[in-house]
Enzyme design. Structure first.
Site, mmCIF file in Angstrom:
data_model
loop_
_atom_site.group_PDB
_atom_site.id
_atom_site.type_symbol
_atom_site.label_atom_id
_atom_site.label_comp_id
_atom_site.label_asym_id
_atom_site.label_seq_id
_atom_site.Cartn_x
_atom_site.Cartn_y
_atom_site.Cartn_z
ATOM 1 N N HIS A 92 0.785 10.979 13.629
ATOM 2 C CA HIS A 92 1.630 11.586 12.438
ATOM 3 C C HIS A 92 1.661 13.012 12.426
ATOM 4 O O HIS A 92 1.876 13.533 11.544
ATOM 5 C CB HIS A 92 1.216 10.889 11.119
ATOM 6 C CG HIS A 92 1.065 9.330 11.044
ATOM 7 N ND1 HIS A 92 2.115 8.841 10.861
ATOM 8 C CD2 HIS A 92 0.288 8.403 11.440
ATOM 9 C CE1 HIS A 92 2.239 7.207 10.883
ATOM 10 N NE2 HIS A 92 0.968 7.349 11.505
ATOM 11 N N ASN A 165 4.086 2.499 6.508
ATOM 12 C CA ASN A 165 4.723 2.847 7.590
ATOM 13 C C ASN A 165 6.312 2.213 7.322
ATOM 14 O O ASN A 165 6.468 1.375 6.453
ATOM 15 C CB ASN A 165 4.115 2.049 9.068
ATOM 16 C CG ASN A 165 3.209 3.076 9.651
ATOM 17 O OD1 ASN A 165 3.225 4.253 9.250
ATOM 18 N ND2 ASN A 165 2.454 2.319 10.479
ATOM 19 N N TYR A 379 -9.821 8.458 6.773
ATOM 20 C CA TYR A 379 -8.714 9.655 6.286
ATOM 21 C C TYR A 379 -9.685 10.589 5.670
ATOM 22 O O TYR A 379 -9.085 11.816 5.709
ATOM 23 C CB TYR A 379 -7.777 8.774 5.287
ATOM 24 C CG TYR A 379 -6.565 8.219 5.925
ATOM 25 C CD1 TYR A 379 -6.969 6.748 6.775
ATOM 26 C CD2 TYR A 379 -5.389 8.408 6.115
ATOM 27 C CE1 TYR A 379 -6.039 6.185 7.456
ATOM 28 C CE2 TYR A 379 -4.484 7.826 6.987
ATOM 29 C CZ TYR A 379 -4.846 6.429 7.366
ATOM 30 O OH TYR A 379 -3.892 5.890 8.069
HETATM 31 FE FE1 HDD Z 1 -3.196 6.023 9.791
HETATM 32 C C1 HDD Z 1 -2.274 9.247 9.186
HETATM 33 C C2 HDD Z 1 -0.044 5.176 8.544
HETATM 34 C C3 HDD Z 1 -3.622 2.952 10.517
HETATM 35 C C4 HDD Z 1 -6.320 6.892 10.931
HETATM 36 N N1 HDD Z 1 -1.569 7.043 9.067
HETATM 37 C C5 HDD Z 1 -1.582 8.340 8.883
HETATM 38 C C6 HDD Z 1 -0.053 8.754 8.434
HETATM 39 C C7 HDD Z 1 0.239 7.624 7.972
HETATM 40 C C8 HDD Z 1 -0.455 6.450 8.561
HETATM 41 C C9 HDD Z 1 1.945 7.306 7.380
HETATM 42 C C10 HDD Z 1 0.339 10.015 7.923
HETATM 43 C C11 HDD Z 1 0.002 10.591 6.757
HETATM 44 C C12 HDD Z 1 0.415 12.010 6.464
HETATM 45 O O1 HDD Z 1 1.832 12.135 6.386
HETATM 46 O O2 HDD Z 1 -0.173 12.870 6.386
HETATM 47 N N2 HDD Z 1 -2.147 4.294 9.702
HETATM 48 C C13 HDD Z 1 -1.161 4.159 8.967
HETATM 49 C C14 HDD Z 1 -0.592 2.724 8.789
HETATM 50 C C15 HDD Z 1 -1.819 1.955 9.657
HETATM 51 C C16 HDD Z 1 -2.693 3.119 10.034
HETATM 52 C C17 HDD Z 1 0.527 2.140 8.181
HETATM 53 C C18 HDD Z 1 -1.892 0.647 9.574
HETATM 54 C C19 HDD Z 1 -1.363 -0.182 8.806
HETATM 55 N N3 HDD Z 1 -4.697 5.086 10.775
HETATM 56 C C20 HDD Z 1 -4.729 3.716 10.896
HETATM 57 C C21 HDD Z 1 -6.071 3.405 11.342
HETATM 58 C C22 HDD Z 1 -6.710 4.449 11.517
HETATM 59 C C23 HDD Z 1 -5.947 5.588 10.981
HETATM 60 C C24 HDD Z 1 -6.524 1.968 11.700
HETATM 61 C C25 HDD Z 1 -8.391 4.828 11.765
HETATM 62 C C26 HDD Z 1 -9.279 3.887 11.920
HETATM 63 N N4 HDD Z 1 -4.252 7.733 10.202
HETATM 64 C C27 HDD Z 1 -5.277 7.870 10.734
HETATM 65 C C28 HDD Z 1 -5.668 9.464 10.570
HETATM 66 C C29 HDD Z 1 -4.857 10.197 10.160
HETATM 67 C C30 HDD Z 1 -3.685 9.094 9.855
HETATM 68 C C31 HDD Z 1 -6.450 9.906 11.561
HETATM 69 C C32 HDD Z 1 -4.235 11.274 10.893
HETATM 70 C C33 HDD Z 1 -3.845 12.481 9.964
HETATM 71 C C34 HDD Z 1 -4.535 12.118 8.656
HETATM 72 O O3 HDD Z 1 -4.792 10.597 8.686
HETATM 73 O O4 HDD Z 1 -4.511 12.509 7.602
HETATM 74 O O5 HDD Z 1 -6.775 9.364 9.572
#
Ligand code: HDD
Length: 716
Positions: A92, A165, A379
């Site tokens: 993202h 999402n 997160y």
């Molecule tokens: Fe995630 C970012 C949505 C599964 C780990 N995720 C992130 C963002 C969104 C989502 C909208 C951007 C937030 C922003 O605008 O800063 N992610 C989802 C959805 C998931 C999902 C809807 C499943 C239903 N994510 C998911 C899993 C993991 C992560 C299973 C890890 C185990 N996601 C992350 C992250 C991020 C992230 C690495 C990257 C940047 C951040 O968090 O702040 O932690």
């Protein structure tokens, strides 16, 4: 600091002027001090406050000599610039945010004690960040990708982050597979391409070996992943959460965001061209909408259910690869989200905002969805990497807007430290805050027991039934798009075995879909269907709420008409069309041979928004050709004008034309195939009816004749 420094002569009176060491300082409206340069602007200073005399030349020995280490201004400026970047989000990375508010429709104390749902009409400040998933920060907006829809509500009992999402299901059932999924989706590590695309071997290799992703595959190959605007997308919390009331009674809840302006996506060929014409298409659209006062709006709707429903439902409500169809469990609107303000600074707000699934106020709790539980670790962890220390909640965009007291202290960039002598509790001198058993967050006291195991539940094993349900819920045009998208993506996969594995999965979803894709990829024979852990259910009824076209707006509001004009354009017709568009609360932009404008039939100069090359029809929802007999010949010599019309036709858009534009339709090769979407413009009188017709948005029925031709024989 004031955005525009006040000029001394206008703001500084004798009262707001103070003298320090013979320096005249002026106090601004916010109490801040200004020191003015000779031309009336604030004096440029170093970050330490030293005034700067020359910002054009570094300090050197003579005019042609070496630079000097004495030049603290040069060193500080370059040092700061060198450190401007922070790590982009691992997923993202590309995103765009806006401020707004959430308004609660009704008090819900029987369901949740969350403060935000206790008073009808209450408004809560909100920050939302939309994003793509796979692309890097500088990638294009119209990549085929899931869109993030992350909402931070600054409630009176703490921040609530609903990190969702625009698709209600996910690829995987267990967070432990997330790094694999993302590694496979992003650019391949040896060559660092392709960026922002799933059309490559690694992605489809992983997916074809991960049957649980098949429902998500249907969604991502649908037009959901090429939205026309961030304003025209749904959002979903995905997981099952819990609402908990003051008596500790839990109700399961799924969250949905429903756009007031209806759903809309673009065509794939259009998306590819938009990425070239305007890689910032979605950003610009949101920016323009908010700055022009057309504030995008969504309703927050919930599906509420209890344990009995969960036990009787066809699938496990803890499985994030499944939905509960709205026809089975209706959604109930409980509030609205309005985005009405862009950030003052992209980096400070949109880039530094830290969303975390674990940010929940009292009254909202988690379920045991293993994906959600894993996210609750990830997160917080990622913010440390991105924002560089534990004090990221001190950044204004992340700071709660409610009272906040604790004994956390120090660390990089600490801007809030506990005051007083005792920085611990209990303490005997009464310093600092204390816990509140009655008002503090209480986790729902769910009973848990069992062996420690690494095991997927049997109830997560059906990977195809909802994929099939999604597919059969789509209109004919949408099913065609899914087949075309799969064909496109798999055509970019070099390893034929991966293509075959995918078609084997498709055979478990829908045979016609599988055979269409196989035939378009040039298979000579069909592979066998994949061995499925559970047979695909044929009895799940279509769910019309899963179709974008079914959920379209049926009106042109919030959309954009591109009007191609030339010298001699009928001035009255143009004004009439502009008025009709405004009445529909839609917008228009003018495209002309030269951006400087054209001379209309009444002699007025009308400036254009784009020259033809810079304003292709892919940027608009519908087009009108307002030409003139005298200018049409010149226009026909412009390849871009022909493409403008041909693309609008190919992308199934409505095209309104003045009779003088007929030769251009001919040149674009469509004069002989005019259909109900290519309309001669009525006189000024009928223009409202014409604009109302545009509310159907696209003439998808045109598509097979334009794009697909006759079906070829099916492979055996
Ligand atoms: Fe995630 C970012 C949505 C599964 C780990 N995720 C992130 C963002 C969104 C989502 C909208 C951007 C937030 C922003 O605008 O800063 N992610 C989802 C959805 C998931 C999902 C809807 C499943 C239903 N994510 C998911 C899993 C993991 C992560 C299973 C890890 C185990 N996601 C992350 C992250 C991020 C992230 C690495 C990257 C940047 C951040 O968090 O702040 O932690």
């Amino acid at each position: 600091m004031a955005k525009r420094p006040p000029k001394p002569e206008s703001t500084a009176s004798s009262d707001d002027t103070i003298n320090i060491h013979d320096q005249k300082l002026h106090r601004g409206a916010g109490g801040e001090l200004h020191q003015f340069a000779e031309d009336g602007h604030d004096i440029l200073t170093t970050s330490q406050g030293a005034p700067i005399a020359d910002d054009q030349n570094s300090l050197r020995v003579g005019s042609r000599g070496p630079l000097l280490v004495d030049d603290f201004h040069f060193r500080e400026k370059i040092f700061h610039f060198d450190h401007e970047r922070i790590p982009e989000r691992v997923v993202h990375a590309r995103g765009y945010g806006a401020h707004g508010f959430f308004e609660t429709y009704e008090a819900l104390p029987d369901i949740t004690c969350a403060d935000v749902f206790q008073r009808a009409g209450e408004t809560t400040p909100v920050f939302v960040r939309f994003s793509t998933v796979a692309g890097n920060k500088g990638s294009a907006d119209l990549a085929r990708d899931v869109r993030g829809f992350a909402v931070k509500m600054y409630t009176k009992e703490g921040n609530w982050d609903l990190v969702g999402n625009n698709i209600p299901v996910f690829f995987i059932q267990d967070a432990i597979k997330f790094p694999d999924l993302i590694h496979a989706a992003k650019q391949e590590p040896d060559r660092a391409f392709p960026q922002a695309q799933t059309a490559h071997d690694n992605f489809w290799d992983f997916i074809s070996l991960t049957p649980e992703s098949m429902n998500m595959v249907m969604w991502i190959m649908s037009d959901r992943t090429i939205p026309r605007s961030l304003r025209f997308m749904e959002g979903f919390g995905v997981h099952t959460f819990r609402f908990v009331n003051a008596e500790d009674k839990s109700t399961f809840v799924k969250f949905h965001w429903k756009p007031k302006l209806g759903l809309q996506s673009v065509a794939w060929n259009e998306a590819v061209k938009i990425n070239g014409a305007d890689p910032d298409f979605h950003r610009r659209d949101l920016w323009n909408a908010i700055l022009s006062g057309n504030f995008p709006e969504w309703e927050l709707a919930v599906q509420l259910f209890d344990q009995d429903f969960a036990d009787s439902f066809d699938f496990d409500v803890l499985d994030p690869t499944k939905i509960i169809p709205e026809e089975i469990l209706p959604v109930r609107p409980i509030g609205r989200l309005v985005l009405d303000r862009m950030p003052d600074n992209f980096f400070a707000e949109t880039e530094q905002v830290a969303f975390m699934t674990q940010n929940v106020p009292p009254g909202i709790d988690f379920s045991n969805d293993p994906l959600l539980q894993g996210r609750n670790f990830s997160y917080l962890d990622t913010q440390l990497k991105r924002l560089g220390g534990p004090n990221f909640t001190h950044l204004p965009i992340n700071t709660p807007k409610c009272p906040m007291h604790n004994f956390q202290q120090d660390g990089h960039m600490a801007m809030r430290n506990p005051v007083g002598r005792a920085n611990y509790q209990p303490n005997s001198n009464g310093d600092g805050p204390r816990e509140s058993p009655s008002r503090g967050y209480r986790h729902f006291p769910a009973e848990e027991q069992g062996q420690k195991v690494r095991l997927r539940p049997e109830s997560f094993a059906d990977h195809y039934s909802q994929a099939r349900q999604f597919f059969i819920s789509q209109t004919g045009a949408e099913q065609r798009h899914i087949a075309m998208a799969l064909t496109f993506e798999l055509s970019k996969v070099g390893n034929v075995a991966i293509r075959e594995r995918m078609v084997s999965h498709l055979l478990n979803i829908d045979e016609t879909l599988a055979t269409t894709v196989a035939q378009k990829l040039g298979f000579q024979t069909l592979p066998k269907p994949t061995d499925a852990a559970m047979p695909t259910r044929q009895d799940l009824a279509p769910s019309p709420s899963l179709s974008i076209i079914e959920r379209g707006p049926k009106r042109f509001e919030g959309r954009m008409l591109g009007i191609l004009i030339t010298d001699g354009v009928d001035a009255k017709l143009l004004t009439g069309l502009a008025d009709a568009i405004s009445k529909e609360k839609a917008d228009f932009e003018l495209i002309a041979p030269k951006v400087g404008g054209i001379i209309a039939s009444d002699g007025t100069l009308i400036k254009a928004h784009h020259m033809i090359d810079g304003g292709p029809s892919v940027l608009f929802d519908a087009v009108a050709l307002l030409t003139s007999a005298t200018a049409i010949d010149d226009l026909m010599n412009e390849a871009a004008a022909r493409d403008f019309v041909a693309d609008a036709f190919q992308h199934c858009k409505y095209i309104g034309y003045d009779q003088s534009a007929l030769p251009l339709l001919q040149k674009a090769g469509i004069a002989d195939v005019l259909d109900k979407g290519v309309l001669p413009l009525p006189g000024e009188e009928g223009l409202s009816a014409f604009v109302a017709e545009l509310g159907k948005l696209r003439v998808w029925g045109r598509e097979p004749s334009v794009k697909l031709g006759k079906a070829s024989p099916q492979p055996k």
